[in-house]
Design an enzyme around this catalytic site. Structure first.
Site: not given
Length: 255
Positions: A7-9, A12-13, A109
Site C-alpha cells: 500500500v503506497g500513497n 496499491i500493488v 516499504d
C-alpha cells in the site's frame, strides 16, 4: 498461494505467489475513502478476471505507508479470505539489523525493498524507489540497513509546478528528445525529466562516497524504467522488488 499487498500513497500493488513464482500482479489507485467492502469487491473482480478464486489464497501479507488503509485491508483479509494477515511493522522478523536512530520511523516499504535487494545481490546496495516520494536506501555488505535519503517524487514535483505557477500547464512525465525545448510543455518536460535524472545521480554519487564502499545501485517503483536509461548510476531495474520482499518476509515469519 500467497497474496502480497503493498500500500503506497499513490498506488496499491497486489501480487499472488505460488511458491517463489509470481503468478499475477495488479496496480490500483490508492483511495483512503474506499471501504473494506469496496476493496473486497475490487479484489474479487480482479481475481475473477484472472480466473482465480479467493479460496486459493492461503496467506496474506501487507506492507502499508497509509495508516488509515492498514486496518481496512486487515479487515478485508479477515472478511474475504478468512485469515489474519501478517502486517510489516515492529516485531516482524526481517533478518536485517536496522541502523536507524529510531527503527520504527523507517517506512515499511523501505525495509521490504532492502530485504529483497540484499537477498538477491548479497552485497552492499543503494536502492532507489520511485514512488510518491523517491527514497534512496543504503544496505552495507553485512546486510545492515543503514538509512538513506528521501526526495519529492516525480509526480509531486510535476504537480507542484502546475499548481504554484499560474501560467504553466499540467504535463505528462516523459523522456523528452531534447533538452533545449521550443515550447512551454516540452520545456517543462525537459526540466522535470533531466532535472530528476540529475537529482538521482547526485544523491547516489554522494551516498557512494559517504559509504566508502562500491555499492550496487538498483531501482524500483513505477517510474524506475523511465529514469534508468538516462541515469549514469542506476545499474538495474527490479520491477517486482517490493512484492518479492513481501514474499521473503512472509517466509521468514511463518510459524
Amino acid at each position: 498461494m500467497l497474496l502480497v499487498i503493498d500500500v503506497g500513497n499513490t498506488n496499491i500493488v497486489l501480487g499472488i505467489y505460488d511458491g517463489e513464482r509470481l503468478v499475477r500482479d495488479w496496480r490500483v489507485s490508492t483511495d483512503k475513502a474506499r471501504t473494506t467492502d469496496e476493496y473486497g469487491i475490487l479484489i474479487n473482480e480482479l481475481f475473477r478476471l484472472a480466473g482465480l478464486g479467493l479460496d486459493q489464497i492461503r496467506a496474506v501479507i501487507i506492507s502499508s505507508v497509509v495508516p488509515p488503509l492498514t486496518g481496512v485491508l486487515e479487515r478485508l483479509s479477515l472478511g474475504y479470505f478468512g485469515m489474519r494477515p501478517l502486517v510489516v511493522g515492529p516485531g516482524i522478523k526481517t533478518g536485517m539489523p536496522i541502523q536507524y536512530d529510531n527503527p520504527r520511523e523507517v517506512g515499511a516499504d523501505r525495509i521490504v525493498n532492502a530485504v529483497a535487494g540484499y537477498e538477491k545481490y548479497r552485497t552492499s546496495l543503494i536502492i532507489v524507489d520511485f514512488g510518491t516520494a523517491t527514497t534512496f536506501d543504503y544496505v552495507n555488505r553485512k546486510g545492515e540497513y543503514c538509512g538513506g535519503a528521501i526526495a519529492p517524487g516525480l509526480v509531486i514535483s510535476t504537480e507542484a509546478l502546475f499548481q504554484r505557477a499560474s501560467k504553466l500547464p499540467r504535463v505528462d512525465i516523459i523522456r523528452p528528445s531534447a533538452i533545449i525545448a521550443r515550447n512551454t510543455v516540452n520545456s517543462m518536460q525537459a526540466g522535470i525529466y533531466y532535472g530528476y535524472v540529475g537529482l538521482v545521480d547526485e544523491i547516489v554519487t554522494r551516498m557512494k562516497a559517504e559509504s566508502k564502499d562500491a555499492p550496487r545501485v538498483i531501482a524500483t517503483g513505477g517510474l524506475a524504467s523511465l529514469i534508468a536509461p538516462e541515469s549514469k548510476t542506476i545499474e538495474a531495474v527490479e520491477e517486482y522488488l517490493t512484492l518479492e520482499g513481501l514474499r521473503i518476509l512472509y517466509e521468514r515469519n511463518r510459524e
